[in-house]
Design a protein around this motif. Structure first.
Motif, PDB file in Angstrom:
ATOM      1  N   GLY A  99      -4.777 -48.167   6.596  1.00 49.87           N
ATOM      2  CA  GLY A  99      -3.654 -47.355   7.047  1.00 49.87           C
ATOM      3  C   GLY A  99      -3.502 -46.027   6.347  1.00 49.87           C
ATOM      4  O   GLY A  99      -2.516 -45.320   6.549  1.00 49.87           O
ATOM      5  N   ILE A 129      -6.898 -42.308  17.585  1.00 52.40           N
ATOM      6  CA  ILE A 129      -6.252 -42.556  16.287  1.00 52.40           C
ATOM      7  C   ILE A 129      -5.551 -41.316  15.739  1.00 52.40           C
ATOM      8  O   ILE A 129      -4.690 -41.423  14.873  1.00 52.40           O
ATOM      9  N   VAL A 132      -0.732 -37.414  18.339  1.00 51.51           N
ATOM     10  CA  VAL A 132       0.662 -37.846  18.265  1.00 51.51           C
ATOM     11  C   VAL A 132       1.377 -37.321  19.502  1.00 51.51           C
ATOM     12  O   VAL A 132       1.327 -36.125  19.798  1.00 51.51           O
ATOM     13  N   GLN A 294      -0.389 -39.579   7.918  1.00 50.21           N
ATOM     14  CA  GLN A 294      -1.062 -40.302   8.982  1.00 50.21           C
ATOM     15  C   GLN A 294      -0.327 -40.147  10.318  1.00 50.21           C
ATOM     16  O   GLN A 294       0.901 -40.058  10.358  1.00 50.21           O
ATOM     17  N   HIS A 296       0.223 -42.413  12.425  1.00 52.02           N
ATOM     18  CA  HIS A 296       1.102 -43.550  12.695  1.00 52.02           C
ATOM     19  C   HIS A 296       2.433 -43.465  11.953  1.00 52.02           C
ATOM     20  O   HIS A 296       3.351 -44.234  12.248  1.00 52.02           O
ATOM     21  N   ARG A 297       2.583 -42.517  11.009  1.00 49.49           N
ATOM     22  CA  ARG A 297       3.859 -42.340  10.297  1.00 49.49           C
ATOM     23  C   ARG A 297       4.760 -41.301  10.952  1.00 49.49           C
ATOM     24  O   ARG A 297       5.917 -41.124  10.543  1.00 49.49           O
TER      25      ARG A 297
END
Length: 346
Positions: A99, A129, A132, A294, A296-297
């Motif tokens: 992560g 990946i 965003v 990242q 994903h954050r």
């Protein structure tokens, strides 16, 4: 496509016609709608980044619309509104699996490892990946600032500094990164002391929530002044500029067991700054790096924006054209503009 191109380090870039990018099987091509002019771009232009191969197109904090999609991409389609972290990940290495895409073993960075966003289009690898999704309510100029300055500050304050309500936070340097950090720390409930050499930037820092400001040119000892204001020192302190002096002051103004977070890049002749190591040992200080965030954050940051706790649009300074970005890039080291300069006209 039109792009800003330089063919030697430190030489004036020019507006040129270059080939349009095409997507790799796992990548996309993004039509750039806005791109920030960042000090990191200046570092690249003067030759501080060994990854840059000439000729080169700079630019790494941007937002736009997916224009073309590689055949292996599953999550994205043409027309999607997106941004990208300035540190993009491979998705396959141990750090990515843990992560920690911001320190990916095989990371790439648009505007550094390959041509960037001072152009009408930019190619991004490993789209599934690294992209965003942007809310429809978020304008492209504001979104462009998220990929580098704002996201980097969010991770530095929240994830690395672990700042909490009631703590004292010192921010050294009130450029794009520093002002973002001030806003984020204030939203969390921390008390912020802003340090800079320009009164207009300090005024903006106050407007964004700093409870105290220090003009470093008007005091004999910045760290001592900050320790007085905070009654013992900052719990968390950020060097948001990237200079031996601000790094030293940031560590020196901490209270016992405080955290220094190095956010500003230390490149060129500044790569090995002096550190008050005796103070680090005696006071059990922590020295942390912070390098991007990242993909994903981003959800946590976007949620705070949606709730109104964070307003990165307040950090936008000048909006300029792609042609004007040449002068903006070359003069980046003069620290003359308060707020983020964003290219919105291509």
């Amino acid at each position: 496509m039109k792009a800003v191109l330089y063919e030697s380090f430190g030489a004036p870039p020019r507006l040129a016609q270059v080939p349009d990018p095409t997507p790799e099987p796992h990548g996309v091509v993004i039509k750039v709608m806005a791109t920030g002019v960042c000090r990191s771009d200046w570092h690249g232009w003067v030759g501080h980044d060994p990854d840059i191969q000439l000729p080169h197109v700079p630019g790494h904090e941007f937002s736009g619309v997916v224009e073309a999609v590689g055949q292996q991409v599953q999550k994205w389609k043409a027309g999607d509104r997106v941004t990208v972290p300035f540190v993009a990940a491979c998705g396959h290495c141990p750090e990515c699996h843990a992560g920690h895409q911001q320190v990916c073993d095989h990371q790439f960075q648009p505007g550094f490892t390959h041509w960037g966003s001072f152009a009408e289009y930019v190619a991004i690898h490993e789209a599934d990946i690294n992209l965003v999704a942007l809310p429809e309510t978020l304008d492209f100029a504001t979104a462009a600032s998220l990929g580098c300055r704002f996201a980097t500050s969010f991770r530095a304050v929240v994830d690395q500094g672990k700042t909490s309500a009631g703590q004292w936070v010192a921010v050294h340097g009130c450029g794009g990164v520093g002002l973002s950090a001030i806003m984020i720390a204030n939203a969390i409930g921390a008390n912020v002391v802003a340090i800079d050499i320009a009164d207009d930037k300090l005024s903006l820092a106050s407007a964004l929530g700093a409870v105290a400001t220090v003009n470093a040119t008007q005091v004999a000892d910045v760290a001592e002044v900050v320790r007085e204001i905070t009654r013992g020192g900052a719990h968390v302190s950020l060097d948001a500029l990237g200079h031996p002096t601000t790094c030293f002051n940031s560590i020196s103004n901490l209270r016992k067991r405080g955290k220094h977070v190095q956010v500003g890049l230390m490149l060129g002749e500044h790569t090995t700054p002096a550190v008050p190591m005796s103070r680090v040992i005696a006071h059990e200080l922590e020295i942390l790096g912070s390098h991007g965030m990242q993909a994903h954050r981003y959800g946590a940051m976007l949620a705070m924006m949606d709730s109104g706790k964070l307003s990165p649009e307040k950090l936008i300074g000048e909006k300029i054209s792609l042609a004007q970005s040449i002068d903006a890039l070359m003069n980046m080291d003069s620290f003359v503009v308060a707020g983020a300069t964003v290219v919105t006209e291509f």
